[in-house]
Design a protein around this motif. Structure first.
Motif, short mmCIF file in Angstrom:
data_model
loop_
_atom_site.label_atom_id
_atom_site.label_comp_id
_atom_site.label_asym_id
_atom_site.label_seq_id
_atom_site.Cartn_x
_atom_site.Cartn_y
_atom_site.Cartn_z
N LEU A 130 0.85 -1.18 0.00
CA LEU A 130 0.00 0.00 0.00
C LEU A 130 0.89 1.24 0.00
CD1 LEU A 130 0.49 0.60 3.21
CD2 LEU A 130 -1.49 -0.86 3.53
N THR A 131 0.31 2.41 0.19
CA THR A 131 1.12 3.63 0.21
C THR A 131 0.96 4.33 1.56
OG1 THR A 131 -0.59 5.12 -0.68
CG2 THR A 131 0.79 3.94 -2.27
N VAL A 132 2.01 5.01 1.99
CA VAL A 132 1.98 5.79 3.23
C VAL A 132 2.10 7.26 2.89
CG1 VAL A 132 2.97 3.94 4.62
CG2 VAL A 132 4.48 5.63 3.60
N ASP A 133 1.46 8.09 3.73
CA ASP A 133 1.53 9.53 3.59
C ASP A 133 2.80 10.00 4.28
OD1 ASP A 133 1.22 12.26 3.53
OD2 ASP A 133 -0.80 12.26 4.39
N LEU A 134 3.73 10.54 3.52
CA LEU A 134 5.01 10.97 4.08
C LEU A 134 4.87 12.15 5.03
CD1 LEU A 134 7.12 10.50 0.85
CD2 LEU A 134 7.27 9.12 2.94
N GLU A 135 3.74 12.85 4.98
CA GLU A 135 3.49 13.91 5.95
C GLU A 135 3.28 13.34 7.36
OE1 GLU A 135 3.41 17.25 5.71
OE2 GLU A 135 3.91 17.36 3.59
N ALA A 136 2.96 12.05 7.43
CA ALA A 136 2.72 11.41 8.73
C ALA A 136 3.94 10.65 9.23
CB ALA A 136 1.53 10.46 8.63
N TYR A 137 5.07 10.85 8.57
CA TYR A 137 6.31 10.14 8.92
C TYR A 137 7.40 11.15 9.22
CZ TYR A 137 10.78 7.85 7.72
OH TYR A 137 12.09 7.41 7.70
N ASP A 138 8.04 10.98 10.37
CA ASP A 138 9.12 11.87 10.78
C ASP A 138 10.24 10.99 11.32
OD1 ASP A 138 10.83 13.74 11.84
OD2 ASP A 138 9.43 14.49 13.37
N PRO A 152 14.94 11.99 15.81
CA PRO A 152 14.97 11.21 17.06
C PRO A 152 13.83 11.54 18.02
CG PRO A 152 17.17 12.00 16.51
CD PRO A 152 16.23 12.66 15.55
N ALA A 153 13.34 12.78 17.99
CA ALA A 153 12.29 13.20 18.92
C ALA A 153 10.90 13.08 18.32
CB ALA A 153 12.53 14.64 19.36
N SER A 154 10.76 12.29 17.27
CA SER A 154 9.51 12.20 16.54
C SER A 154 8.35 11.68 17.40
CB SER A 154 9.69 11.25 15.34
OG SER A 154 8.45 10.98 14.73
N PRO A 165 10.56 5.65 12.63
CA PRO A 165 11.61 4.64 12.42
C PRO A 165 11.87 3.87 13.70
CG PRO A 165 12.61 6.80 12.68
CD PRO A 165 11.12 7.01 12.67
N THR A 166 12.32 2.64 13.55
CA THR A 166 12.72 1.86 14.72
C THR A 166 14.21 2.01 15.00
OG1 THR A 166 13.03 -0.06 13.29
CG2 THR A 166 10.91 0.15 14.41
N HIS A 196 16.05 4.07 5.69
CA HIS A 196 16.77 5.10 4.94
C HIS A 196 16.14 5.33 3.57
CE1 HIS A 196 19.77 4.39 8.09
NE2 HIS A 196 20.06 5.65 7.88
N SER A 197 15.51 4.29 3.03
CA SER A 197 14.79 4.48 1.77
C SER A 197 13.55 5.34 1.98
CB SER A 197 14.40 3.13 1.18
OG SER A 197 15.55 2.43 0.75
N LEU A 198 12.83 5.09 3.09
CA LEU A 198 11.65 5.91 3.37
C LEU A 198 12.06 7.33 3.74
CD1 LEU A 198 8.62 5.48 3.32
CD2 LEU A 198 8.67 5.15 5.80
N ALA A 199 13.18 7.47 4.46
CA ALA A 199 13.68 8.81 4.78
C ALA A 199 14.06 9.57 3.50
CB ALA A 199 14.89 8.71 5.71
N THR A 200 14.58 8.86 2.53
CA THR A 200 14.91 9.47 1.24
C THR A 200 13.65 9.93 0.52
OG1 THR A 200 16.90 8.12 1.03
CG2 THR A 200 16.02 9.08 -0.99
N ALA A 201 12.60 9.10 0.57
CA ALA A 201 11.33 9.49 -0.03
C ALA A 201 10.77 10.74 0.64
CB ALA A 201 10.32 8.34 0.08
N LYS A 202 10.92 10.83 1.95
CA LYS A 202 10.46 12.02 2.69
C LYS A 202 11.27 13.25 2.27
CE LYS A 202 8.70 14.38 6.28
NZ LYS A 202 7.32 14.49 6.75
#
Length: 411
Positions: A111-119, A122-124, A130-131, A232-238
């Motif tokens: 599926l797809t995730v909204d990158l606005e909901a991903y931070d 470290p203080a996210s 991220p784990t 790191h791939s999702l962080a790159t997408a963000k």
């Protein structure tokens, strides 16, 4: 679908190779695997041959130093595959995935995730977190691949904490009502992947309802979804979306394809979702130097229940950490290794791979224990991202293989 409007995930439009293509040549393992084993990637190339393959659309991290040459080639292949109809629109919705490996049968939803909901900071306190800690220097080289690309292929594994098995498992039980997409044996001992299209409004609605129920049971500022693999791939997408966003009028933000990223969602309670340790291999060093770096941990020889094992051409040295600097052994080890920025350090999946590298190279390995997966969500909620490369979900051959593709630019 309206049912997903209050969630941070949603259905998407996914592309697959046309049915006339040889699907056994298409899927290839995640680009961040086998970074010290180029022979694996050479074998993937031999298997793919001249056939269309996801291998043409990615940059294996073993070859990141060749990005200047490889990035234009990958982006040109994306354009070619779309123009020639090698990749065609296959699903408007989600994909149910059944992956069979040596660990068993793992179920997932593409599926797809909204990158606005991903931070990834470290203080996210975002719903998607991220784990593990994000190494910012790893993002720019990956941005070169995404910047200017027409498509994304994803090896991101997103986790949900769903002990009632309410989201993915009921869909699998009713898979006979779904349209089959593929059933393929994966190269490099990757096992088998089966996929079905989830396009039925009622089934998509049941997924949304189950996610809403999960959201209601998530504590305030808690994690709804955790990035278990491919952070790191999702962080790159963000990072890429933040670049794109700056150039867009605000009214164009809501549904721009770059705002979303493709992932595979897994339930942390899936029996085949096995947390494996990620070991350390240090090149061009000696055991004595590694022991000096780790001296603040006050290592004591322990043959029964060691916290780590130092592996070299001279044999194994099992140690207990008597002065832990972190709640996890990997945290103590990583903190002390980080004190020497000149270390030629790599992260390796699988004890056998560590031993092979140590045998063939001038290297020292550090074997580390696995983490209990039920502790993951509470640990991240309480203390933020875990030390980088704390765990891996399965061995290298069990990682997500690139299969589906998705457009990240306007048509």
């Amino acid at each position: 679908m309206d049912g997903f409007k209050n969630l941070c995930v949603k259905p998407g439009v996914f592309y697959l190779p046309r049915k006339t293509e040889d699907y056994s040549r298409w899927p290839v393992v995640a680009c961040d695997q086998y970074t010290a084993q180029k022979d694996k990637w050479e074998e993937a190339g031999r298997i793919a041959g001249d056939h269309p393959s996801a291998l043409r659309l990615i940059i294996p991290e073993a070859y990141l130093d060749e990005s200047e040459k490889r990035v234009p080639q990958a982006q040109a292949a994306m354009k070619e595959y779309l123009e020639k109809g090698v990749l065609t629109e296959a699903v408007k919705g989600m994909v149910l995935l059944c992956r069979t490996t040596q660990s068993g049968r793992r179920l997932g939803l593409v599926l797809t995730v909204d990158l606005e909901a991903y931070d990834f900071s470290p203080a996210s306190h975002s719903p998607i977190r991220p784990t593990e800690g994000t190494i910012l220097s790893r993002i720019p080289p990956r941005q070169k691949v995404r910047r200017g690309a027409l498509l994304e292929l994803s090896h991101v594994l997103l986790l949900c904490d769903d002990p009632r098995r309410s989201i993915i498992e009921p869909i699998y039980e009713n898979r006979s009502a779904l349209r089959p997409l593929y059933d393929v044996e994966l190269m490099l001992d990757g096992g088998r992947a089966q996929g079905w299209a989830i396009e039925n409004e009622a089934m998509l609605g049941s997924i949304a309802a189950a996610m809403e129920a999960l959201k209601k049971n998530t504590p305030e500022n808690g994690i709804l979804f955790a990035v278990g693999d491919g952070n790191h791939s999702l962080a790159t997408a963000k990072a890429h979306w933040m670049e794109v966003k700056k150039e867009l009028p605000e009214e164009a933000w809501q549904d721009h394809p770059a705002r979303f990223a493709m992932v595979e969602l897994n339930n942390i309670y899936d029996e085949a979702l096995v947390f494996e340790p990620i070991h350390r291999v240090i090149f061009d060093t000696t055991v004595s130097h590694i022991k000096r770096l780790l001296q603040d941990a006050k290592l004591a020889l322990d043959m029964e229940s060691p916290d780590l094992v130092i592996v070299s051409a001279h044999g194994d040295l099992p140690y207990k950490i008597t002065n832990p600097l972190h709640t996890l052994p990997v945290g103590t080890v990583q903190k002390l290794l980080d004190a020497d920025p000149k270390l030629n350090l790599d992260y390796v999946h699988g004890e056998d791979a560590v031993r092979q590298i140590v045998e063939e190279e001038n290297a020292v390995g550090i074997l580390l224990p696995a983490m209990e997966k039920s502790l993951l969500f509470p640990a991240v909620e309480k203390g933020g991202p875990l030390p980088r490369k704390t765990f891996s979900m399965g061995e290298a051959n069990e990682k997500r293989y690139y299969m589906e593709a998705r457009r990240i630019t306007r048509e």
